[in-house]
Design an enzyme around this catalytic site. Structure first.
Site, PDB file in Angstrom:
ATOM      1  N   LEU A  82      63.515   9.628  37.830  1.00 24.87           N
ATOM      2  CA  LEU A  82      64.463   9.687  36.715  1.00 24.87           C
ATOM      3  C   LEU A  82      65.850  10.075  37.214  1.00 24.87           C
ATOM      4  CD1 LEU A  82      61.875  11.461  34.434  1.00 24.87           C
ATOM      5  CD2 LEU A  82      62.853   9.186  33.992  1.00 24.87           C
ATOM      6  N   PRO A  83      66.878   9.887  36.353  1.00 31.33           N
ATOM      7  CA  PRO A  83      68.250  10.118  36.838  1.00 31.33           C
ATOM      8  C   PRO A  83      68.538  11.555  37.285  1.00 31.33           C
ATOM      9  CG  PRO A  83      68.280   8.803  34.821  1.00 31.33           C
ATOM     10  CD  PRO A  83      66.863   9.260  35.022  1.00 31.33           C
ATOM     11  N   LYS A 186      66.734  17.363  50.716  1.00 36.34           N
ATOM     12  CA  LYS A 186      67.456  16.148  50.293  1.00 36.34           C
ATOM     13  C   LYS A 186      68.958  16.425  50.141  1.00 36.34           C
ATOM     14  CE  LYS A 186      68.467  12.242  48.179  1.00 36.34           C
ATOM     15  NZ  LYS A 186      68.501  10.957  48.834  1.00 36.34           N
TER      16      LYS A 186
HETATM   17  P1  NAD Z   1      68.345   4.208  37.623  1.00 32.45           P
HETATM   18  O1  NAD Z   1      69.348   4.696  36.657  1.00 32.45           O
HETATM   19  O2  NAD Z   1      68.391   2.806  38.107  1.00 32.45           O
HETATM   20  O3  NAD Z   1      66.867   4.447  37.011  1.00 32.45           O
HETATM   21  C1  NAD Z   1      66.503   5.518  36.199  1.00 32.45           C
HETATM   22  C2  NAD Z   1      65.560   4.982  35.132  1.00 32.45           C
HETATM   23  O4  NAD Z   1      65.062   6.070  34.360  1.00 32.45           O
HETATM   24  C3  NAD Z   1      66.223   4.000  34.168  1.00 32.45           C
HETATM   25  O5  NAD Z   1      65.511   2.790  34.141  1.00 32.45           O
HETATM   26  C4  NAD Z   1      66.160   4.731  32.807  1.00 32.45           C
HETATM   27  O6  NAD Z   1      65.970   3.853  31.716  1.00 32.45           O
HETATM   28  C5  NAD Z   1      64.937   5.611  33.022  1.00 32.45           C
HETATM   29  N1  NAD Z   1      64.873   6.753  32.135  1.00 32.45           N
HETATM   30  C6  NAD Z   1      65.848   7.654  31.812  1.00 32.45           C
HETATM   31  N2  NAD Z   1      65.364   8.579  30.981  1.00 32.45           N
HETATM   32  C7  NAD Z   1      64.069   8.277  30.753  1.00 32.45           C
HETATM   33  C8  NAD Z   1      63.028   8.855  29.977  1.00 32.45           C
HETATM   34  N3  NAD Z   1      63.238   9.941  29.229  1.00 32.45           N
HETATM   35  N4  NAD Z   1      61.817   8.257  29.975  1.00 32.45           N
HETATM   36  C9  NAD Z   1      61.588   7.157  30.726  1.00 32.45           C
HETATM   37  N5  NAD Z   1      62.533   6.551  31.486  1.00 32.45           N
HETATM   38  C10 NAD Z   1      63.749   7.113  31.492  1.00 32.45           C
HETATM   39  O7  NAD Z   1      68.396   5.236  38.853  1.00 32.45           O
HETATM   40  P2  NAD Z   1      67.824   5.005  40.328  1.00 32.45           P
HETATM   41  O8  NAD Z   1      68.876   4.428  41.197  1.00 32.45           O
HETATM   42  O9  NAD Z   1      66.490   4.353  40.224  1.00 32.45           O
HETATM   43  O10 NAD Z   1      67.643   6.535  40.785  1.00 32.45           O
HETATM   44  C11 NAD Z   1      66.570   7.334  40.323  1.00 32.45           C
HETATM   45  C12 NAD Z   1      66.589   8.641  41.079  1.00 32.45           C
HETATM   46  O11 NAD Z   1      66.490   8.394  42.483  1.00 32.45           O
HETATM   47  C13 NAD Z   1      67.895   9.448  40.886  1.00 32.45           C
HETATM   48  O12 NAD Z   1      67.557  10.803  40.799  1.00 32.45           O
HETATM   49  C14 NAD Z   1      68.690   9.132  42.154  1.00 32.45           C
HETATM   50  O13 NAD Z   1      69.586  10.152  42.505  1.00 32.45           O
HETATM   51  C15 NAD Z   1      67.573   9.009  43.178  1.00 32.45           C
HETATM   52  N6  NAD Z   1      67.905   8.178  44.351  1.00 32.45           N
HETATM   53  C16 NAD Z   1      68.527   6.992  44.198  1.00 32.45           C
HETATM   54  C17 NAD Z   1      68.821   6.219  45.322  1.00 32.45           C
HETATM   55  C18 NAD Z   1      69.515   4.885  45.188  1.00 32.45           C
HETATM   56  O14 NAD Z   1      69.958   4.344  46.204  1.00 32.45           O
HETATM   57  N7  NAD Z   1      69.595   4.314  43.994  1.00 32.45           N
HETATM   58  C19 NAD Z   1      68.465   6.663  46.592  1.00 32.45           C
HETATM   59  C20 NAD Z   1      67.792   7.892  46.723  1.00 32.45           C
HETATM   60  C21 NAD Z   1      67.512   8.648  45.584  1.00 32.45           C
END
Ligand code: NAD
Length: 309
Positions: A82-83, A186
């Site tokens: 999740l975010p 991290k």
């Molecule tokens: P993203 O915004 O693409 O995905 C998050 C998802 O969570 C979305 O699809 C959203 O609809 C869903 N969501 C939000 N609230 C929700 C709820 N209450 N119930 C169900 N679903 C819900 O973000 P991401 O890029 O996939 O990143 C996710 C996590 O991974 C973050 O914490 C980010 O910091 C971490 N991360 C991301 C990357 C990257 O390169 N994108 C790399 C390492 C770590």
């Protein structure tokens, strides 16, 4: 009856490893991770607030469910991606704690603050459940390819139970320490990355001002004491070093907004710990300015253009 061929034996072994996994958060990262669990033969019950994300998960072999509780119900493992911390705490409190089996392992792979990660693990313990924090290194490409690195915070039992699921989504699974240690690893790693990227950009720009050819400087610094991942693997100038987002106008890669998020988490943790991290602070200010200039969606190495200007 004929003995089963080797391939049959492998299939049988795989079937025994197969488990019901609830996956909550199917965004850029979670979408690829859930798909990999399904590919490995797990029965993945997937939930996201976004209908488009649910459709993608379905196409990737997961079973979409209408509520987060539907993902947690009957699962042997629940994975969240999740975010931020507020989403994680809310999803666990509202939809996982009251539903998950005591035998289920709860695995949060999101990048969140250390304090929330510890609070979630403690709340799980109070309900007789086991939760670990397991943030990842590696971007969207690694999530899709199943080559993430996981750094895990939690007890030995939690780590041992989470490990096989994480191994199905990554290339390395490392036990960082007690609850919150995965998040600590991290954000410290990403603070280092933010600072080395800024320093690498500065070094390239100064080298150019001093009349050095950037490729020559790359060749030298990559085998000298200034070497780092930001230099050697992720050189921020187009046409220098391997193919990087710099060669694609800073599109794709690791969004500057996510780097800023991680730097802010690191600075908040430093404040809580009563520790001053001047380079981390400066990197945070620079990425704040970069994001404020509308560049948050571009790759974080693009900050070289702001420093140049
Ligand atoms: P993203 O915004 O693409 O995905 C998050 C998802 O969570 C979305 O699809 C959203 O609809 C869903 N969501 C939000 N609230 C929700 C709820 N209450 N119930 C169900 N679903 C819900 O973000 P991401 O890029 O996939 O990143 C996710 C996590 O991974 C973050 O914490 C980010 O910091 C971490 N991360 C991301 C990357 C990257 O390169 N994108 C790399 C390492 C770590």
């Amino acid at each position: 009856m004929l003995p089963l061929p080797l391939a049959g034996g492998e299939t049988k072994e795989k079937e025994q490893d197969m488990a019901r996994v609830g996956f909550i958060g199917l965004g850029n990262m979670g979408g690829g991770m859930a798909a990999n669990l399904a590919k490995k033969g797990h029965d993945v019950r997937a939930f996201d607030l976004s209908a488009a994300a649910l459709d993608k998960a379905k196409a990737a072999g997961c079973l979409p469910v209408a509520r987060a509780t539907g993902a947690a119900d009957g699962a042997e493992a629940v994975v969240t991606m999740l975010p931020a911390g507020t989403h994680v705490e809310q999803v666990y409190t509202d939809s996982v704690f009251g539903i998950a089996r005591p035998s289920a392992i709860l695995i949060d792979c999101s990048t969140i603050d250390v304090a929330t990660a510890k609070r979630v693990a403690e709340a799980a313990r109070a309900k007789g459940l086991t939760a670990v924090d397991a943030p990842v290194s590696g971007g969207i490409g690694a999530a899709a390819a199943g080559t993430l690195t996981f750094m895990v915070g939690g007890g030995d039992d939690g780590f041992d139970r989470a490990q096989p699921y994480l191994a199905d989504m990554g290339k390395a699974v490392i036990h960082a320490g007690i609850s919150g240690a995965g998040q600590a690893a991290k954000i410290c790693n990403n603070m280092l990355l933010g600072a080395t990227m800024v320093a690498t950009c500065e070094a390239f720009l100064l080298a150019q001002k001093l009349g050095l050819d950037p490729q020559k400087f790359y060749d030298i610094a990559s085998v000298s004491s200034g070497q780092s991942w930001s230099m050697t693997t992720y050189a921020p100038l187009p046409g220098v070093g391997p193919d990087t987002p710099a060669d694609h106008d800073y599109q794709g890669g690791f969004a500057a907004a996510l780097m800023l998020k991680d730097l802010r988490l690191a600075m908040a943790a430093a404040t809580d710990a009563g520790f001053a991290a001047p380079l981390g602070e400066r990197a945070t200010e620079l990425y704040e300015a970069f994001a404020a200039a509308g560049k948050g969606a571009t790759d974080f190495s693009g900050i070289i253009r702001m420093l140049e200007a």
